[in-house]
Design an enzyme around this catalytic site. Structure first.
Site, PDB file in Angstrom:
ATOM      1  N   GLU A 172      92.207 -77.452  93.674  1.00 51.05           N
ATOM      2  CA  GLU A 172      93.652 -77.747  93.944  1.00 51.05           C
ATOM      3  C   GLU A 172      94.378 -76.656  94.809  1.00 51.05           C
ATOM      4  OE1 GLU A 172      95.607 -78.286  90.070  1.00 51.05           O
ATOM      5  OE2 GLU A 172      94.601 -79.942  89.518  1.00 51.05           O
ATOM      6  N   GLU A 363      89.777 -84.402  87.365  1.00 49.57           N
ATOM      7  CA  GLU A 363      90.652 -84.053  86.214  1.00 49.57           C
ATOM      8  C   GLU A 363      91.643 -85.173  85.990  1.00 49.57           C
ATOM      9  OE1 GLU A 363      92.823 -80.472  86.516  1.00 49.57           O
ATOM     10  OE2 GLU A 363      91.138 -79.360  87.262  1.00 49.57           O
TER      11      GLU A 363
HETATM   12  C1  FCB Z   1      95.508 -78.479  86.862  1.00 49.44           C
HETATM   13  C2  FCB Z   1      94.392 -77.313  86.668  1.00 49.44           C
HETATM   14  C3  FCB Z   1      93.945 -77.205  85.391  1.00 49.44           C
HETATM   15  C4  FCB Z   1      94.626 -77.488  84.173  1.00 49.44           C
HETATM   16  C5  FCB Z   1      95.511 -78.918  84.457  1.00 49.44           C
HETATM   17  C6  FCB Z   1      96.552 -79.238  83.370  1.00 49.44           C
HETATM   18  O1  FCB Z   1      96.124 -78.564  87.521  1.00 49.44           O
HETATM   19  O2  FCB Z   1      93.404 -77.406  87.649  1.00 49.44           O
HETATM   20  O3  FCB Z   1      93.354 -75.835  85.369  1.00 49.44           O
HETATM   21  O4  FCB Z   1      95.797 -76.416  84.192  1.00 49.44           O
HETATM   22  O5  FCB Z   1      96.138 -78.731  85.620  1.00 49.44           O
END
Ligand code: FCB
Length: 477
Positions: A172, A363
């Site tokens: 990110e 994610e």
């Molecule tokens: C993302 C992050 C991770 C966690 C999730 C909820 O932005 O990469 O570490 O905090 O959100």
């Protein structure tokens, strides 16, 4: 009458990966074990008020010590992939010098234990815990951060390159740039919009240089892991349409274009030049060093942004603004809009706008704060519904020809959620922090069943009772 039962057919290809994700800083604790050096998050967390509830990550889920328990959980759930990160400041305690082999020994044990269970390790190199020592050059503001990162990446790949199939260089970049360098609410806590874009550029450069440094050290796939947020206009007006386009440049294209096309998008470049002056830290050759180094895309997807045109003003450098999601939206316990359909659209758009590479969803998850009930179980029906809705969204994308390699839910465990501390619970597995007891939530069991059916939702019906209750209370649906 004879009813021939139809064989269930999964919409997902064989070998589709089903997993969960964590990161080192959010789970490991043991901040002084085995020669670890301080990271930027250690000092940031000590700033008064930086972490909600005043907690820090010194214990977290104690996973540096309890890693065997975590790997057991991964096995019990039948996950076929597990994403974790190596802690940069464990591997290179002073940021630039000696490699700490004790840390690599640890990660080697974790990787080997996963492989023994038939689980594919997905290794993130930078999940935000940069060594504190690199702040002498301003962290990512300094161009020397790129060499420091390649030094670190090389050490990890020399040790684990022969057995890790998936490598994520940077997690990110936009979030680090925005929260860490523009808004100052994540480490290292700098709040300067003009220089934040410099940090972002160096993170991308570190992806490219890191890719080149480790490409020869592993047969695994190497990619970057941006979080992408589809941006939609709040109304039909031309102004709002432009606001959504602008926001898309800020959040998505500023990263995707250099990574895939080797150039920054002109419209966003103009916005940045107005805010930050000449972008002279982008040197000749940099974009050639960033572009075309994506064996796969690691995609973090949580939600979308609804955009309205707005005059720039204090705290708002660009001519747009995020507005509240529509009234009828479903929201998580943290107020994030739940929009699985936006995932399908995003996946199809990526296929259309960028060179095609396999996409691994690295994610996706939600805050849903259920705790154990009288029966000792955690009935997190909203997480089950969220999961199912996103599995359906992926199936829709696969049906449209998207090359999807797998899905990793955030997160395996409740954990340290950065500036929000321990309040938001993202886990498939509940963690009772005082005792470190792990309790698989109902969603974990449901996910295990879905995995066994390779994501065939028809083969794994949603259990009626609890879901109906949730409907009645109007919490989800
Ligand atoms: C993302 C992050 C991770 C966690 C999730 C909820 O932005 O990469 O570490 O905090 O959100």
């Amino acid at each position: 009458m004879w009813v021939r039962s139809q064989p269930m057919v999964s919409p997902f290809p064989d070998g589709f990966l089903w997993g969960a994700a964590t990161s080192a800083y959010q789970t490991e604790g043991a901040l002084d074990a085995d020669g670890r050096g301080p990271s930027v998050w250690d000092s940031f967390a000590r700033r008064p008020g930086a972490i909600e509830g005043g907690g820090d990550a010194s214990i977290a889920t104690d996973s540096y010590r309890r890693w065997r328990d975590d790997v057991e959980l991964v096995g019990e759930l039948g996950l076929t992939a597990y994403r974790f990160s190596t802690a940069w400041s464990r591997v290179v305690p002073d940021g630039r010098g000696a490699i700490n082999s004790a840390a690599l020994d640890h990660y080697e044990r974790v990787v080997d234990a996963l492989l023994e269970k038939g689980v594919e390790p997905v290794l993130t190199l930078n999940h935000w815990d940069m060594p504190e020592a690199l702040l002498d050059e301003g962290g990512w503001l300094g161009r020397g951060s790129v060499d420091a990162f390649t030094h670190y990446a090389t050490a990890v790949a020399e040790r684990l390159g022969d057995r890790v199939p998936w490598w994520i260089t940077q997690c990110e970049p936009w979030i680090v740039q925005l929260l860490g360098y523009q808004l100052g609410i994540h480490a290292p806590g700098f709040a300067d919009v003009a220089s934040s874009v410099r940090a972002g550029h160096h993170i991308l450069l570190a992806h490219g240089a890191g890719y080149d440094a480790i490409r020869g050290l592993t047969k695994g796939r190497i990619g970057c892991g941006p979080n992408l947020l589809p941006c939609v206009p709040a109304s039909d007006s031309e102004e709002d349409r432009l606001a959504a386009l602008g926001s898309d440049g800020f959040v998505n294209r500023w990263y995707l274009d250099p990574l895939f096309l080797g150039r920054y998008p002109d419209d966003m470049r103009a916005h940045w030049e107005r805010v930050a002056g000449p972008l002279d830290f982008i040197r000749d050759g940099d974009l050639a060093q960033i572009g075309g180094r994506m064996d796969f895309l690691g995609l973090n997807f949580y939600s979308r942004r609804v955009m309205r045109a707005a005059e720039p003003g204090p705290g708002r450098p660009f001519p747009w603004q995020v507005v509240r999601a529509p009234e009828e939206s479903r929201l998580t316990d943290e107020g994030t809009e739940i929009v699985p359909g936006a995932l399908t659209e995003l996946l199809v758009r990526l296929k259309t706008d960028y060179p095609e590479v396999p996409i691994l969803i690295t994610e996706n998850g939600l805050v849903s704060n259920e705790t154990p009930e009288h029966d000792g179980r955690v009935h997190d029906v909203r997480r089950i519904r969220f999961l199912r809705a996103h599995v359906q969204a992926m199936a829709d994308a696969v049906a449209q020809g998207v090359n999807l390699a797998g899905y990793l839910h955030w997160s395996l465990l409740d954990n340290f959620e950065w500036a929000l501390g321990y309040r938001p619970r993202f886990g498939l597995v509940y963690v009772d922090y005082p005792t470190q007891t792990r309790i698989p939530k109902d969603s974990a069991r449901h996910y295990a069943a879905l995995i066994a059916a390779n994501g065939d939702l028809d083969a794994v019906p949603e259990e009626g009772g609890e879901a109906a209750e949730a409907d009645a209370s109007g919490v989800f649906g």
